[in-house]
Design an enzyme around this catalytic site. Structure first.
Site, PDB file in Angstrom:
ATOM      1  N   GLN A  59       0.815  -1.220   0.000  1.00  0.00           N
ATOM      2  CA  GLN A  59       0.000   0.000   0.000  1.00  0.00           C
ATOM      3  C   GLN A  59       0.844   1.264   0.000  1.00  0.00           C
ATOM      4  O   GLN A  59       0.430   2.292  -0.477  1.00  0.00           O
ATOM      5  CB  GLN A  59      -0.903   0.020   1.237  1.00  0.00           C
ATOM      6  N   CYS A  60       2.043   1.168   0.607  1.00  0.00           N
ATOM      7  CA  CYS A  60       2.857   2.367   0.673  1.00  0.00           C
ATOM      8  C   CYS A  60       4.112   2.152  -0.148  1.00  0.00           C
ATOM      9  O   CYS A  60       5.114   1.672   0.345  1.00  0.00           O
ATOM     10  CB  CYS A  60       3.209   2.722   2.102  1.00  0.00           C
ATOM     11  N   THR A  61       3.999   2.470  -1.399  1.00  0.00           N
ATOM     12  CA  THR A  61       5.137   2.301  -2.282  1.00  0.00           C
ATOM     13  C   THR A  61       6.254   3.215  -1.826  1.00  0.00           C
ATOM     14  O   THR A  61       6.065   4.409  -1.652  1.00  0.00           O
ATOM     15  CB  THR A  61       4.746   2.647  -3.720  1.00  0.00           C
TER      16      THR A  61
END
Ligand SMILES: *[C@@H]1O[C@H](CO)[C@@H](O)[C@H](O)[C@H]1NC(C)=O
Ligand SMILES: *[C@@H]1O[C@H](CO)[C@@H](O)[C@H](O)[C@H]1NC(C)=O
Ligand SMILES: [Zn+2]
Length: 650
Positions: A508-510
């Site tokens: 979700q948090c590249t």
């Protein structure tokens, strides 16, 4: 205070009042005399306007009249050349108002008449007489403690003698032919200056009845073309009519407020804002920098076109901050920042418009903090920060959110309407859908930038020219017209949806390499500038020539080619410039979707937000998805920390 008398013929006389005027021991430079005046500095413009100027001048006139009556002017003859200066300084705007009065008493009331009108000495005297007069004048001035503006002249045949003005009475009694001398600030032929009038007043009052006429020498000691010229001095004889004794008791009227440059009774104003206001100084310094680029390297550069472009920056994270800074570097002044999150502790090190303070107390709203930083860096910015959540497909709108969503959509439409270029720099794919659609409908330039871990994509959206179904139009030259280029969603065969579903937290948090945002932001801004500079603007064709051909291709634009997409791969330090056409089933820009948005408005958008598969269904994508299961979908993000992801989805 000095009255310069050294100016050439035809140049108006001037009086200089500067800070040294307040020094009591100040001595004027050679051949200038002092004039003593009153300076009234007002605290407000209203006080400046409301001051009773007539009364002020009358009181100064009265004082002058009294000193003439008592005779104190004889010992201090420069009192005959007073001035009044009314000032107001607007120190915020650097506007300086000033209004001079050179008081002159109207006495005798009836105009005195010349028995010999003013004639220049050059006409009247021979060369020898003139030089004899000049040496007598210089000899006299050299004996004076300070340069004398008034004096008496005695003539014996061809010989002249100058004497102090204090000896006026005595000289008038003892000598047959007396000339009263005065340094005359006027440079107009035939017209003596204002102190001469007060001199006549003094003579008329003091010698009422016993002096029928008087000869006045108006010394105009000019330097012209480096040569001293005394010959322009004027000499005249004037009748002094005898006054009734009663007339001597009445204070004469005093006149003298100066007309301004428009020949109106009013103050003059000096506008020093361009050389004193730090904001303007910064402005001209910044502009000069860009102009140098034009002068030295790119004479065709249209800086005005860039400067007046209003930019809407959607997303105020790493990309948004860097893009805004670079827009500023190109001279853009009008930048609107949009975001819905707050500055968190991890942000400032990468997001170049934020500092530690912005994170305190729960963090300031990003958009507002970024806009404020832009103004702090350069006060000439017209930057605004707007907290706004962009509704997204796949993120269900419940009934309670309906009104807010409607407002948000309206706000976004209005923002896109009032700007010329839109940057899509948000951290999710689906949040780009609505602005892509609105901007396509409103035919605005859209620049999109997105980051992977070590890859990035920068692209410009095609700008629609009417809703024609795109057909294969890439010409033989290897170009796709700007109106046929695809958008961010044109390559996708799935509609945008809730991209945080079905993903683990680390997905979700590249996380991206820190330099990547700088590179992508820089390319995004340079791409916009290239679009703006191209003669066809947003319709500038993108090149589709074979690999590497663009290195040698001629370009219509002074800045070079205008690509459609720039894809970068930091692991190889490599970039490619693909171009692609708009996709006839694109969920964000195809004619069908645009038509539905333009005819059904919010109702259509609401279905797109709420109904999974709706966009795929109406565009026909659903039917073709089976065939393209292996299609590449870039999952790109501009986010690197967990906290802001939490906030996004909260
Ligand atoms: C003073 O100059 C500035 C900049 O040159 C200008 O914007 C401003 O309007 C001027 N003010 C007046 C009152 O003319
Ligand atoms: C998106 O999906 C995530 C994960 O399933 C979920 O927690 C979130 O509520 C969804 N967001 C919306 C707006 O539907
Ligand atoms: Zn598209």
């Amino acid at each position: 205070m000095t009255n310069w008398i050294g100016n050439a013929v035809g140049i108006a006389p001037f009086i200089t009042v500067d800070h040294s005027a307040f020094d009591s021991g100040w001595k004027p430079p050679g051949r200038n005399f002092t004039a003593t005046g009153l300076v009234y500095n007002m605290n407000t413009l209203d006080k400046f306007k409301d001051l009773d100027k007539k009364a002020l001048l009358a009181s100064v006139g009265n004082e002058l009249w009294q000193s003439i009556k008592i005779g104190t002017v004889l010992g201090d003859p420069e009192k005959l050349c007073p001035f009044v200066l009314l000032t107001f300084a607007d120190l915020k705007k650097y506007h300086f108002y000033y209004w001079f009065a050179f008081p002159a008493l109207k006495f005798p009331e009836k105009p005195t008449s010349y028995s010999e009108p003013p004639t220049s000495l050059r006409q009247k005297l021979s060369e020898t007489e003139l030089s004899s007069l000049l040496s007598a004048y210089d000899a006299f001035q050299s004996t004076q403690e300070k340069f004398s503006a008034l004096f008496v002249v005695k003539q014996h045949g061809e010989k002249y003698m100058f004497d102090s003005f204090a000896n006026l009475d005595q000289t008038l009694k003892s000598t047959e032919k007396v000339i009263v001398g005065i340094c005359d600030p006027s440079s107009a032929m035939g017209y003596p200056g204002w102190p001469v009038r007060n001199l006549i007043t003094l003579l008329a009052y003091r010698f009422n009845g016993c002096l029928k006429s008087v000869t006045v020498l108006c010394v105009r000691d000019r330097t012209q073309d480096g040569v001293r010229d005394f010959g322009n001095s004027q000499i005249f004889t004037v009748e002094i009519p005898e006054q009734e004794v009663s007339a001597l008791e009445v204070t004469p009227e005093c006149v003298g407020w100066e007309k301004n440059e428009r020949q109106k009774m009013g103050p003059r104003m000096v506008n020093l804002s361009s050389c004193m206001d730090p904001t303007r100084l910064a402005e001209s310094a910044v502009d000069l920098n860009l102009k140098l680029m034009r002068w030295r390297l790119l004479p065709d550069l249209q800086l005005e076109k860039i400067a007046c472009t209003k930019c809407l920056v959607l997303g105020s994270g790493t990309l948004g901050c860097n893009v805004a800074r670079l827009l500023m570097g190109w001279g853009m002044r009008h930048i609107t920042m949009v975001d819905n999150s707050k500055v968190s502790y991890s942000n400032p090190v990468r997001q170049s418009l934020f500092a530690f303070e912005h994170c305190l107390e729960g963090g300031q709203p990003k958009a507002q903090a970024a806009a404020a930083s832009l103004k702090m860096i350069f006060p000439g910015m017209k930057s605004e920060g707007i907290s706004l959540s962009i509704p997204m497909p796949g993120h269900t709108i419940t009934d309670s959110m309906l009104q807010q969503t409607k407002t948000d959509v309206g706000r976004l439409e209005e923002l896109i309407d009032t700007h010329d270029a839109v940057f899509l720099l948000m951290d999710t794919r689906e949040s780009r859908w609505l602005p892509t659609l609105i901007a396509a409908s409103k035919r605005k330039i859209v620049i999109n930038a997105a980051l992977g871990f070590d890859t990035f994509l920068v692209l410009r959206h095609g700008i629609k020219s009417g809703h024609v179904v795109p057909k294969d139009s890439s010409d033989k030259m290897g170009h796709i017209s700007g109106s046929q280029l695809g958008c961010y969603f044109c390559n996708d065969v799935v509609a945008p949806g809730n991209s945080t579903r079905d993903r683990t937290l680390d997905q979700q948090c590249t996380v991206t390499r820190p330099g990547l945002s700088m590179v992508a932001s820089a390319l995004a801004v340079e791409l916009l500038v290239s679009v703006l500079q191209h003669p066809q603007g947003a319709e500038a064709p993108a090149d589709t020539s074979a690999k590497d051909d663009h290195f040698v291709m001629d370009s219509d634009c002074s800045l070079g080619i205008v690509p459609h997409q720039i894809r970068g791969f930091l692991s190889r330090f490599h970039q490619i410039l693909p171009s692609s056409q708009a996709f006839s089933m694109c969920t964000a820009c195809c004619p069908l979707v645009l038509d539905k948005y333009e005819t059904e408005g919010f109702d259509f958008l609401l279905r797109a937000f709420n109904e999974a598969g709706y966009l795929e269904e109406i565009t026909g994508l659903a039917a073709m998805q089976d065939a393209t299961v292996d299609a590449e979908v870039w999952d790109l993000s501009d986010d690197e920390d967990l906290s802001s992801v939490d906030m996004e989805t909260a």
